[in-house]
Write a protein that holds these residues in place. Sequence first.
Motif, PDB file in Angstrom:
ATOM      1  N   GLY A   2      55.934  40.907  32.655  1.00 14.85           N
ATOM      2  CA  GLY A   2      54.502  41.050  32.891  1.00 14.85           C
ATOM      3  C   GLY A   2      54.190  41.368  34.342  1.00 14.85           C
ATOM      4  O   GLY A   2      53.060  41.619  34.702  1.00 14.85           O
ATOM      5  N   ALA A   3      55.197  41.350  35.190  1.00 12.01           N
ATOM      6  CA  ALA A   3      55.022  41.623  36.617  1.00 12.01           C
ATOM      7  C   ALA A   3      55.360  43.082  36.902  1.00 12.01           C
ATOM      8  O   ALA A   3      56.198  43.382  37.733  1.00 12.01           O
ATOM      9  CB  ALA A   3      55.910  40.688  37.432  1.00 12.01           C
ATOM     10  N   CYS A   4      54.702  43.979  36.194  1.00 10.81           N
ATOM     11  CA  CYS A   4      55.011  45.400  36.299  1.00 10.81           C
ATOM     12  C   CYS A   4      53.750  46.176  36.653  1.00 10.81           C
ATOM     13  O   CYS A   4      52.646  45.667  36.546  1.00 10.81           O
ATOM     14  CB  CYS A   4      55.540  45.914  34.964  1.00 10.81           C
ATOM     15  N   ILE A   5      53.945  47.434  37.030  1.00  9.79           N
ATOM     16  CA  ILE A   5      52.776  48.272  37.245  1.00  9.79           C
ATOM     17  C   ILE A   5      52.221  48.706  35.899  1.00  9.79           C
ATOM     18  O   ILE A   5      52.936  48.737  34.901  1.00  9.79           O
ATOM     19  CB  ILE A   5      53.100  49.493  38.130  1.00  9.79           C
ATOM     20  N   GLU A   6      50.948  49.015  35.897  1.00  7.76           N
ATOM     21  CA  GLU A   6      50.271  49.470  34.682  1.00  7.76           C
ATOM     22  C   GLU A   6      49.574  50.796  34.983  1.00  7.76           C
ATOM     23  O   GLU A   6      49.093  51.012  36.095  1.00  7.76           O
ATOM     24  CB  GLU A   6      49.246  48.440  34.231  1.00  7.76           C
ATOM     25  N   VAL A   7      49.520  51.659  33.988  1.00 10.25           N
ATOM     26  CA  VAL A   7      48.915  52.974  34.130  1.00 10.25           C
ATOM     27  C   VAL A   7      47.754  53.094  33.157  1.00 10.25           C
ATOM     28  O   VAL A   7      47.862  52.717  31.991  1.00 10.25           O
ATOM     29  CB  VAL A   7      49.958  54.087  33.841  1.00 10.25           C
ATOM     30  N   GLY A   8      46.648  53.616  33.658  1.00 10.66           N
ATOM     31  CA  GLY A   8      45.480  53.875  32.815  1.00 10.66           C
ATOM     32  C   GLY A   8      44.975  55.278  33.067  1.00 10.66           C
ATOM     33  O   GLY A   8      45.143  55.819  34.162  1.00 10.66           O
ATOM     34  N   ARG A   9      44.360  55.874  32.062  1.00 12.54           N
ATOM     35  CA  ARG A   9      43.813  57.229  32.205  1.00 12.54           C
ATOM     36  C   ARG A   9      42.316  57.191  31.917  1.00 12.54           C
ATOM     37  O   ARG A   9      41.902  56.675  30.878  1.00 12.54           O
ATOM     38  CB  ARG A   9      44.505  58.183  31.239  1.00 12.54           C
ATOM     39  N   VAL A  10      41.552  57.752  32.847  1.00 10.43           N
ATOM     40  CA  VAL A  10      40.104  57.833  32.684  1.00 10.43           C
ATOM     41  C   VAL A  10      39.669  59.212  33.157  1.00 10.43           C
ATOM     42  O   VAL A  10      39.992  59.615  34.275  1.00 10.43           O
ATOM     43  CB  VAL A  10      39.378  56.749  33.504  1.00 10.43           C
ATOM     44  N   ALA A  11      38.955  59.901  32.295  1.00 12.23           N
ATOM     45  CA  ALA A  11      38.471  61.262  32.591  1.00 12.23           C
ATOM     46  C   ALA A  11      39.640  62.119  33.053  1.00 12.23           C
ATOM     47  O   ALA A  11      40.612  62.254  32.338  1.00 12.23           O
ATOM     48  CB  ALA A  11      37.347  61.213  33.609  1.00 12.23           C
ATOM     49  N   ASN A  12      39.572  62.661  34.251  1.00 13.83           N
ATOM     50  CA  ASN A  12      40.623  63.540  34.773  1.00 13.83           C
ATOM     51  C   ASN A  12      41.468  62.839  35.817  1.00 13.83           C
ATOM     52  O   ASN A  12      41.951  63.476  36.760  1.00 13.83           O
ATOM     53  CB  ASN A  12      40.009  64.810  35.359  1.00 13.83           C
ATOM     54  N   THR A  13      41.636  61.539  35.676  1.00 15.23           N
ATOM     55  CA  THR A  13      42.410  60.783  36.658  1.00 15.23           C
ATOM     56  C   THR A  13      43.425  59.883  35.974  1.00 15.23           C
ATOM     57  O   THR A  13      43.293  59.525  34.810  1.00 15.23           O
ATOM     58  CB  THR A  13      41.513  59.901  37.548  1.00 15.23           C
ATOM     59  N   VAL A  14      44.445  59.515  36.754  1.00 16.10           N
ATOM     60  CA  VAL A  14      45.437  58.533  36.336  1.00 16.10           C
ATOM     61  C   VAL A  14      45.336  57.391  37.331  1.00 16.10           C
ATOM     62  O   VAL A  14      45.316  57.604  38.547  1.00 16.10           O
ATOM     63  CB  VAL A  14      46.866  59.126  36.354  1.00 16.10           C
ATOM     64  N   MET A  15      45.225  56.168  36.829  1.00 20.79           N
ATOM     65  CA  MET A  15      45.101  55.003  37.695  1.00 20.79           C
ATOM     66  C   MET A  15      46.362  54.161  37.579  1.00 20.79           C
ATOM     67  O   MET A  15      46.951  54.049  36.507  1.00 20.79           O
ATOM     68  CB  MET A  15      43.876  54.190  37.311  1.00 20.79           C
ATOM     69  N   LEU A  16      46.747  53.558  38.686  1.00 25.32           N
ATOM     70  CA  LEU A  16      47.954  52.747  38.756  1.00 25.32           C
ATOM     71  C   LEU A  16      47.563  51.410  39.368  1.00 25.32           C
ATOM     72  O   LEU A  16      46.910  51.370  40.414  1.00 25.32           O
ATOM     73  CB  LEU A  16      48.970  53.472  39.647  1.00 25.32           C
ATOM     74  N   ARG A  17      47.933  50.300  38.689  1.00 24.47           N
ATOM     75  CA  ARG A  17      47.589  48.989  39.238  1.00 24.47           C
ATOM     76  C   ARG A  17      48.757  48.023  39.091  1.00 24.47           C
ATOM     77  O   ARG A  17      49.683  48.233  38.311  1.00 24.47           O
ATOM     78  CB  ARG A  17      46.349  48.416  38.563  1.00 24.47           C
ATOM     79  N   ASP A  18      48.663  46.942  39.822  1.00 27.68           N
ATOM     80  CA  ASP A  18      49.647  45.867  39.796  1.00 27.68           C
ATOM     81  C   ASP A  18      49.307  44.940  38.629  1.00 27.68           C
ATOM     82  O   ASP A  18      48.246  44.324  38.615  1.00 27.68           O
ATOM     83  CB  ASP A  18      49.588  45.110  41.121  1.00 27.68           C
ATOM     84  N   GLY A  19      50.198  44.842  37.656  1.00 26.62           N
ATOM     85  CA  GLY A  19      49.943  44.010  36.486  1.00 26.62           C
ATOM     86  C   GLY A  19      49.774  42.534  36.799  1.00 26.62           C
ATOM     87  O   GLY A  19      49.139  41.799  36.047  1.00 26.62           O
ATOM     88  N   LYS A  20      50.333  42.081  37.933  1.00 25.51           N
ATOM     89  CA  LYS A  20      50.177  40.668  38.333  1.00 25.51           C
ATOM     90  C   LYS A  20      48.805  40.401  38.929  1.00 25.51           C
ATOM     91  O   LYS A  20      48.347  39.264  38.940  1.00 25.51           O
ATOM     92  CB  LYS A  20      51.233  40.281  39.378  1.00 25.51           C
ATOM     93  N   ASN A  21      48.173  41.463  39.465  1.00 24.42           N
ATOM     94  CA  ASN A  21      46.882  41.327  40.141  1.00 24.42           C
ATOM     95  C   ASN A  21      45.906  42.385  39.627  1.00 24.42           C
ATOM     96  O   ASN A  21      45.477  43.256  40.379  1.00 24.42           O
ATOM     97  CB  ASN A  21      47.066  41.482  41.660  1.00 24.42           C
ATOM     98  N   PRO A  22      45.539  42.305  38.354  1.00 23.39           N
ATOM     99  CA  PRO A  22      44.686  43.349  37.781  1.00 23.39           C
ATOM    100  C   PRO A  22      43.287  43.407  38.386  1.00 23.39           C
ATOM    101  O   PRO A  22      42.585  44.399  38.201  1.00 23.39           O
ATOM    102  CB  PRO A  22      44.635  42.998  36.297  1.00 23.39           C
ATOM    103  N   GLU A  23      42.882  42.387  39.121  1.00 20.19           N
ATOM    104  CA  GLU A  23      41.555  42.390  39.732  1.00 20.19           C
ATOM    105  C   GLU A  23      41.496  43.263  40.982  1.00 20.19           C
ATOM    106  O   GLU A  23      40.420  43.623  41.439  1.00 20.19           O
ATOM    107  CB  GLU A  23      41.099  40.965  40.073  1.00 20.19           C
ATOM    108  N   GLN A  24      42.648  43.627  41.534  1.00 16.28           N
ATOM    109  CA  GLN A  24      42.673  44.517  42.692  1.00 16.28           C
ATOM    110  C   GLN A  24      42.351  45.950  42.264  1.00 16.28           C
ATOM    111  O   GLN A  24      42.637  46.350  41.146  1.00 16.28           O
ATOM    112  CB  GLN A  24      44.037  44.495  43.373  1.00 16.28           C
ATOM    113  N   GLU A  25      41.776  46.704  43.185  1.00 17.93           N
ATOM    114  CA  GLU A  25      41.446  48.098  42.901  1.00 17.93           C
ATOM    115  C   GLU A  25      42.720  48.896  42.624  1.00 17.93           C
ATOM    116  O   GLU A  25      43.709  48.749  43.344  1.00 17.93           O
ATOM    117  CB  GLU A  25      40.708  48.719  44.082  1.00 17.93           C
ATOM    118  N   PRO A  26      42.723  49.741  41.611  1.00 18.68           N
ATOM    119  CA  PRO A  26      43.906  50.562  41.328  1.00 18.68           C
ATOM    120  C   PRO A  26      43.992  51.757  42.273  1.00 18.68           C
ATOM    121  O   PRO A  26      43.004  52.153  42.891  1.00 18.68           O
ATOM    122  CB  PRO A  26      43.659  51.036  39.895  1.00 18.68           C
TER     123      PRO A  26
END
Length: 63
Positions: free
Chosen positions: A17-41
């Motif tokens: 669960g301590a991995c990066i996570e990827v999300g797609r919104v519109a024409n962008t790809v977002m990358l965030r820290d799975g341990k700290n999802p409240e931080q800005e991606p």
Amino acid sequence: MIDTTTVWEKSSFCSTGACIEVGRVANTVMLRDGKNPEQEPLIFTYEEWDGFQNAVLAVGKSF
């Protein structure tokens, strides 16, 4: 604030669960820290995302 609308994916190799996570919104790809999802991606255009992936793969080949 935690994003509750974006579908976040992580690698099937992530078992802690301590991995990066990827999300797609519109024409962008977002990358965030799975341990700290409240931080800005980090936000990439598709072109930037391709460049990022290529750079990571190139570094991996040098080991």
